[in-house]
Structure formats: C-alpha cells, structure tokens
Scaffold this motif. Sequence first.
Motif, PDB file in Angstrom:
ATOM      1  N   ALA A 154       0.816  -1.220   0.000  1.00  6.39           N
ATOM      2  CA  ALA A 154       0.000   0.000   0.000  1.00  6.39           C
ATOM      3  C   ALA A 154       0.844   1.262   0.000  1.00  6.39           C
ATOM      4  O   ALA A 154       0.515   2.245  -0.675  1.00  6.39           O
ATOM      5  N   GLU A 155       1.977   1.259   0.736  1.00  9.15           N
ATOM      6  CA  GLU A 155       2.798   2.461   0.837  1.00  9.15           C
ATOM      7  C   GLU A 155       3.533   2.793  -0.459  1.00  9.15           C
ATOM      8  O   GLU A 155       4.084   3.879  -0.612  1.00  9.15           O
ATOM      9  N   GLU A 156       3.557   1.874  -1.423  1.00  7.58           N
ATOM     10  CA  GLU A 156       4.230   2.114  -2.698  1.00  7.58           C
ATOM     11  C   GLU A 156       3.265   2.502  -3.810  1.00  7.58           C
ATOM     12  O   GLU A 156       3.676   2.692  -4.950  1.00  7.58           O
ATOM     13  N   ARG A 157       1.989   2.649  -3.490  1.00  7.97           N
ATOM     14  CA  ARG A 157       0.984   2.928  -4.515  1.00  7.97           C
ATOM     15  C   ARG A 157       0.736   4.414  -4.725  1.00  7.97           C
ATOM     16  O   ARG A 157      -0.382   4.830  -5.030  1.00  7.97           O
ATOM     17  N   ASN A 158       1.747   5.215  -4.573  1.00  6.89           N
ATOM     18  CA  ASN A 158       1.599   6.641  -4.847  1.00  6.89           C
ATOM     19  C   ASN A 158       1.777   6.878  -6.339  1.00  6.89           C
ATOM     20  O   ASN A 158       2.818   6.544  -6.918  1.00  6.89           O
ATOM     21  N   MET A 159       0.763   7.474  -6.980  1.00  8.71           N
ATOM     22  CA  MET A 159       0.766   7.596  -8.439  1.00  8.71           C
ATOM     23  C   MET A 159       1.898   8.486  -8.933  1.00  8.71           C
ATOM     24  O   MET A 159       2.508   8.189  -9.972  1.00  8.71           O
ATOM     25  N   ILE A 160       2.220   9.551  -8.221  1.00  6.79           N
ATOM     26  CA  ILE A 160       3.298  10.439  -8.649  1.00  6.79           C
ATOM     27  C   ILE A 160       4.617   9.679  -8.653  1.00  6.79           C
ATOM     28  O   ILE A 160       5.388   9.735  -9.618  1.00  6.79           O
ATOM     29  N   ARG A 161       4.896   8.952  -7.580  1.00  9.53           N
ATOM     30  CA  ARG A 161       6.140   8.190  -7.504  1.00  9.53           C
ATOM     31  C   ARG A 161       6.171   7.094  -8.568  1.00  9.53           C
ATOM     32  O   ARG A 161       7.205   6.883  -9.221  1.00  9.53           O
ATOM     33  N   ARG A 188      -0.454  19.581  -7.384  1.00  6.25           N
ATOM     34  CA  ARG A 188      -0.181  20.967  -6.985  1.00  6.25           C
ATOM     35  C   ARG A 188      -1.430  21.606  -6.375  1.00  6.25           C
ATOM     36  O   ARG A 188      -1.332  22.422  -5.444  1.00  6.25           O
ATOM     37  N   ALA A 189      -2.595  21.255  -6.894  1.00  9.87           N
ATOM     38  CA  ALA A 189      -3.837  21.777  -6.309  1.00  9.87           C
ATOM     39  C   ALA A 189      -3.977  21.315  -4.862  1.00  9.87           C
ATOM     40  O   ALA A 189      -4.363  22.091  -3.976  1.00  9.87           O
ATOM     41  N   TYR A 190      -3.657  20.044  -4.612  1.00 10.15           N
ATOM     42  CA  TYR A 190      -3.685  19.542  -3.234  1.00 10.15           C
ATOM     43  C   TYR A 190      -2.622  20.242  -2.388  1.00 10.15           C
ATOM     44  O   TYR A 190      -2.857  20.568  -1.224  1.00 10.15           O
ATOM     45  N   TYR A 191      -1.469  20.463  -2.968  1.00  6.59           N
ATOM     46  CA  TYR A 191      -0.346  21.098  -2.257  1.00  6.59           C
ATOM     47  C   TYR A 191      -0.754  22.476  -1.738  1.00  6.59           C
ATOM     48  O   TYR A 191      -0.432  22.855  -0.604  1.00  6.59           O
ATOM     49  N   GLY A 192      -1.477  23.224  -2.562  1.00  5.95           N
ATOM     50  CA  GLY A 192      -1.948  24.526  -2.125  1.00  5.95           C
ATOM     51  C   GLY A 192      -3.083  24.435  -1.118  1.00  5.95           C
ATOM     52  O   GLY A 192      -3.209  25.270  -0.230  1.00  5.95           O
ATOM     53  N   GLN A 193      -3.909  23.401  -1.256  1.00  9.50           N
ATOM     54  CA  GLN A 193      -5.060  23.250  -0.362  1.00  9.50           C
ATOM     55  C   GLN A 193      -4.640  22.853   1.045  1.00  9.50           C
ATOM     56  O   GLN A 193      -5.205  23.319   2.032  1.00  9.50           O
ATOM     57  N   TYR A 194      -3.634  21.989   1.132  1.00 10.34           N
ATOM     58  CA  TYR A 194      -3.200  21.478   2.437  1.00 10.34           C
ATOM     59  C   TYR A 194      -1.842  22.076   2.805  1.00 10.34           C
ATOM     60  O   TYR A 194      -0.848  21.367   2.953  1.00 10.34           O
ATOM     61  N   VAL A 195      -1.829  23.388   2.945  1.00  9.61           N
ATOM     62  CA  VAL A 195      -0.563  24.091   3.168  1.00  9.61           C
ATOM     63  C   VAL A 195       0.085  23.724   4.503  1.00  9.61           C
ATOM     64  O   VAL A 195       1.288  23.937   4.683  1.00  9.61           O
ATOM     65  N   GLU A 196      -0.682  23.185   5.425  1.00  6.95           N
ATOM     66  CA  GLU A 196      -0.123  22.865   6.740  1.00  6.95           C
ATOM     67  C   GLU A 196       0.407  21.437   6.837  1.00  6.95           C
ATOM     68  O   GLU A 196       0.967  21.052   7.863  1.00  6.95           O
ATOM     69  N   ASP A 197       0.238  20.659   5.795  1.00  4.19           N
ATOM     70  CA  ASP A 197       0.690  19.261   5.824  1.00  4.19           C
ATOM     71  C   ASP A 197       2.139  19.191   5.347  1.00  4.19           C
ATOM     72  O   ASP A 197       2.425  19.305   4.157  1.00  4.19           O
ATOM     73  N   ILE A 204       8.072  16.154  -2.001  1.00  6.96           N
ATOM     74  CA  ILE A 204       8.627  16.890  -3.142  1.00  6.96           C
ATOM     75  C   ILE A 204      10.150  16.914  -3.060  1.00  6.96           C
ATOM     76  O   ILE A 204      10.847  16.730  -4.071  1.00  6.96           O
ATOM     77  N   ALA A 205      10.697  17.134  -1.874  1.00  7.67           N
ATOM     78  CA  ALA A 205      12.153  17.138  -1.701  1.00  7.67           C
ATOM     79  C   ALA A 205      12.735  15.780  -2.058  1.00  7.67           C
ATOM     80  O   ALA A 205      13.792  15.683  -2.713  1.00  7.67           O
ATOM     81  N   GLU A 206      12.067  14.713  -1.652  1.00 11.41           N
ATOM     82  CA  GLU A 206      12.529  13.357  -1.973  1.00 11.41           C
ATOM     83  C   GLU A 206      12.515  13.121  -3.475  1.00 11.41           C
ATOM     84  O   GLU A 206      13.478  12.593  -4.047  1.00 11.41           O
ATOM     85  N   MET A 207      11.426  13.522  -4.141  1.00 13.68           N
ATOM     86  CA  MET A 207      11.310  13.303  -5.579  1.00 13.68           C
ATOM     87  C   MET A 207      12.375  14.088  -6.341  1.00 13.68           C
ATOM     88  O   MET A 207      12.951  13.595  -7.314  1.00 13.68           O
ATOM     89  N   LYS A 208      12.659  15.309  -5.920  1.00 12.71           N
ATOM     90  CA  LYS A 208      13.681  16.118  -6.582  1.00 12.71           C
ATOM     91  C   LYS A 208      15.062  15.487  -6.437  1.00 12.71           C
ATOM     92  O   LYS A 208      15.881  15.532  -7.365  1.00 12.71           O
ATOM     93  N   GLU A 209      15.316  14.901  -5.289  1.00  8.21           N
ATOM     94  CA  GLU A 209      16.622  14.298  -5.036  1.00  8.21           C
ATOM     95  C   GLU A 209      16.798  12.982  -5.783  1.00  8.21           C
ATOM     96  O   GLU A 209      17.862  12.732  -6.372  1.00  8.21           O
ATOM     97  N   VAL A 210      15.765  12.167  -5.802  1.00  7.30           N
ATOM     98  CA  VAL A 210      15.868  10.830  -6.385  1.00  7.30           C
ATOM     99  C   VAL A 210      15.643  10.845  -7.893  1.00  7.30           C
ATOM    100  O   VAL A 210      16.259  10.072  -8.632  1.00  7.30           O
ATOM    101  N   HIS A 211      14.775  11.740  -8.374  1.00  9.02           N
ATOM    102  CA  HIS A 211      14.413  11.768  -9.794  1.00  9.02           C
ATOM    103  C   HIS A 211      14.661  13.176 -10.350  1.00  9.02           C
ATOM    104  O   HIS A 211      13.777  14.046 -10.264  1.00  9.02           O
ATOM    105  N   PRO A 212      15.824  13.422 -10.942  1.00 10.68           N
ATOM    106  CA  PRO A 212      16.164  14.765 -11.440  1.00 10.68           C
ATOM    107  C   PRO A 212      15.137  15.345 -12.416  1.00 10.68           C
ATOM    108  O   PRO A 212      14.928  16.568 -12.430  1.00 10.68           O
ATOM    109  N   SER A 213      14.504  14.497 -13.218  1.00 17.70           N
ATOM    110  CA  SER A 213      13.532  15.003 -14.193  1.00 17.70           C
ATOM    111  C   SER A 213      12.270  15.538 -13.528  1.00 17.70           C
ATOM    112  O   SER A 213      11.495  16.281 -14.154  1.00 17.70           O
TER     113      SER A 213
END
Length: 281
Positions: A154-161, A188-197, A204-213
């Motif tokens: 279940a923890e690997e089922r993130n669509m972005i990743r 990004r819409a969720y990112y703006g909606q849940y600004v406190e999460d 996002i930091a993890e994705m930038k580090e692991v996947h340069p594209s």
Amino acid sequence: MSNQTRLQALSNFLKARRAAISPASVGLPEGTRRRTPGLRREEVAQLAGVSSTWYTWLEQGRDIKVSSSVLDCIAAALQLTKDERKYLFALALETGPENEPFRQEQFSEISPSLQKILKELKYCPTLISDRRCGIVGWNEAAAHVFLDFAQLPAEERNMIRLLFVRKEFQRLAVNWEQFVRGYLSIFRAYYGQYVEDRWYDDFIAEMKEVHPSFNDLWEQSRVSSAPDVVLEFRHSKAGKMLFHLTSLQVQGSSDLRCSIYTPAGDSNTESKLKLLMEQNT
C-alpha cells in the motif's frame, strides 16, 4: 509547510505564470529587448494596479502584508484559472481549510458505492486516489492497462512516484510528460489546499533528489483540480489505445478522487481492451 517554504512556492508560482503570458495577449508590445519570455515584473504590476516594488517583493517571496483585493488584481493580471487563483490565495494568505490530520487507515477501504462504480465501469480503466495521490482503489480494466496495484504494498501505490519509478508507465504513455503533467497539476492543487501538511514538502524534496527530471516538470506544472485530457498509450499487448481522462472529486469527508480513462469513441480502443481482458482471465 514552513513559512519559508510557502513563500518560496509562491515565488516560483508567480514567476512561472508571468513567464507564460505573452505581452501581445495583454495588449503590450513584444519589444526587442526582452531577455526572458513572458511579461516583466513592472508590467504585471502595471496591469494589477500595484507598485512595481511591492510586486517585486511579493514575487521574491518576502514576508509582506497582502490582501484579498490585491491578490484578485494579481490573479487577473496573470490570467489565472479558478484553480490557480485558489492556489495563489492559499500560498499568499496561508488560507488552507481546517482539515483533520491525514490518516492512512481512513482510506484502507473504500465505500461499497465506490466499489460498485469501479465494477460498473468495466471497460473504462478507473483509479480512486487520496489527497496525496495514493492509489486506494482500481478496477480490473486499470489493472490490465496500467499494472496490478494489488501486487504492490500500500505504501508504494503513490501515483506520482510510480510515474517516475515504474518503467511500465514510462513505456505506456506516448507523451509521458503530458501524462505526468496532468497528475502534477492535481498534486499541486492539493499542495496549495493542504498548506499545513508537511508531508508534501518532504515528498517533493525526496522526488527532486531521487528523480532529477521531476524538478523541471514540477516547476512547470499548472494547477488543476480536474484536468480533462486525451492520452495516447502504446500498450505492450494491445498496441495503440486512446483514452479521455476525466478526473472527478468524490463528494464526502474522505477527500477522494476518481480518475476515469474512457476509450475514445472514434477508435478501436474499447474492443482492444475487451480482448486484452479476455486473454488474461
């Protein structure tokens, strides 16, 4: 989201939207001395009716006082969509709604009504995702076109990743970047909606580090709670398939999204999908 991260996200967003607007579209001359695409800061300020210094501070991510009325003028000057305007307000005013903390167990089981919808959409690959783009439900058609999500923890089922990790997705979409951008606009819409999460910043930091594209695609992404696009897939077994993607917000307190891939009516995609599913039963 920390205050510094929020302001940096606001800065990046304003710069990207300013660069996307041609001077001609707002009645300004193109000129010959533009070093970068889009509008200049002072031109946005002029269109919005604010001082050039104030707008520069806003775009630089300084912690300054802003009002809803001024943000409305900025949104109009930058030709923002409804979703982009909400994103601007959330970042500039830190006006994310009061939300309960995210709990994974909330989404361990989807409702019987959603299960029935998944079953009835037999030849429309359909995914149910949570506010972090985690896949929490899918139908048989989706398992055949994309991958069998049941085989993943279940923890690997993130669509972005998955779009960046799994080769199946990268080979499937003819225009992979368009495919990714559609999901990133929702994210990004969720990112703006849940600004406190804080989870979003860490992810996002993890994705930038692991996947340069990821970085360029993320910075260029638009904001849309319901993108409606046509996608061309090249399935390893079924060949060329055309789908219309419709993304719908599920009403209720669970904040789920239903993404439906409807076979294009002017193609033989549905017949190919039927044959694919029959061959694998």
